[in-house]
Write an enzyme that holds these catalytic residues in place. Sequence first.
Site, PDB file in Angstrom:
ATOM      1  N   TYR A  64       0.944  -1.103   0.106  1.00  0.00           N
ATOM      2  CA  TYR A  64      -0.088   0.036   0.027  1.00  0.00           C
ATOM      3  C   TYR A  64       1.002   1.073  -0.043  1.00  0.00           C
ATOM      4  CZ  TYR A  64      -3.959  -2.895   1.535  1.00  0.00           C
ATOM      5  OH  TYR A  64      -4.995  -3.982   1.499  1.00  0.00           O
ATOM      6  N   HIS A 132      -0.903 -12.104   0.586  1.00  0.00           N
ATOM      7  CA  HIS A 132      -1.569 -11.152  -0.159  1.00  0.00           C
ATOM      8  C   HIS A 132      -1.645 -11.598  -1.652  1.00  0.00           C
ATOM      9  CE1 HIS A 132      -2.253  -6.292  -0.507  1.00  0.00           C
ATOM     10  NE2 HIS A 132      -3.499  -7.021  -0.695  1.00  0.00           N
TER      11      HIS A 132
END
Length: 325
Positions: A64, A132
């Site tokens: 992110y 992820h």
Amino acid sequence: MEKITLWDDRTIPRLGFGCWAIGGPFWADAVPVGWGVVDDNESKRAIAAALDAGIKFFDTADVYGAGHSEIILGEALKGHDDIVVATKFGNQFNPDNKQITGQATDRTYIRTAVQASLKRLNRDTIDLYQLHVDDLNADAAAQAQAALEELVTEGLIRAYGWSTDHPEHAKGWLGGKNYRTVQHDLNLFTPANAMLELVNANDMISINRAPLAMGMLGGTYKIKHAFGEDDVRSGGAPWLDKMTGISSAEDAQQRLDGVRELLTVDGRTVSQGALAWIWAHNASTLPIPGFRTVKQAEKNARALEFGPLSIETMHEIDMVISGDI
């Protein structure tokens, strides 16, 4: 206040905050995958407001903002060692140009990635470390799981989970001693019943991304809102992927308008009602709405004061969403 018990027997409020949006812009080639430019000081103030409201769980990922979200969260949580921090690995990135460069899940990469996350988060241990990569073959997943169990043994992480919307993949890790969570999409348009059945049957926790359908259940935007070029929502309507069974933006708007009054029962906002729906939907859920401002953080945290929706209201909402009325 709604509570949930974690893998280490800590009990926390049944609401966490997702930190994707505070990472700022990052890209996959020319495609934006962040939420636009952010004010880091406002992000830190928003985290402080969440802490003041009793929030104890924050979820982020190394990718992110190409590391930026972890850095901001680490700075904001300095001195708050009691807060549960979850992050994710599996996406490679270049922090200089904010580009995603690939994926990796091998043992060597995982050990490098966890050390980098620990440094950015300014922590000695990560409470929850999550894969992820949504779709990973069985052999690669088994090797990743073995590496994660090593990290628990070494004290670098306390538990691990998988961020995936595929129950058949999530099943592959069952039996792992420290496999505790599955993170997946869940909101009143996406009930995720198959994944919740797996989670419930194995005494796990369901961490819920997209609880507000990328902001569309936040009550602020119209379904056809125009976003900036550096916002992930600017490319078509990716939030529609978070609303199972919805055929178009017009369909989504009609159904959302149809449940607006039901979501705001007892003085709730639309977003507070959407979170209350999740709590009533399943007892193993831990929604993690995103935020970028103090106002958003305070509003979402206040959902805890109302608790879950009633069975009667749930039934009415589900009837509208399904199109049965």
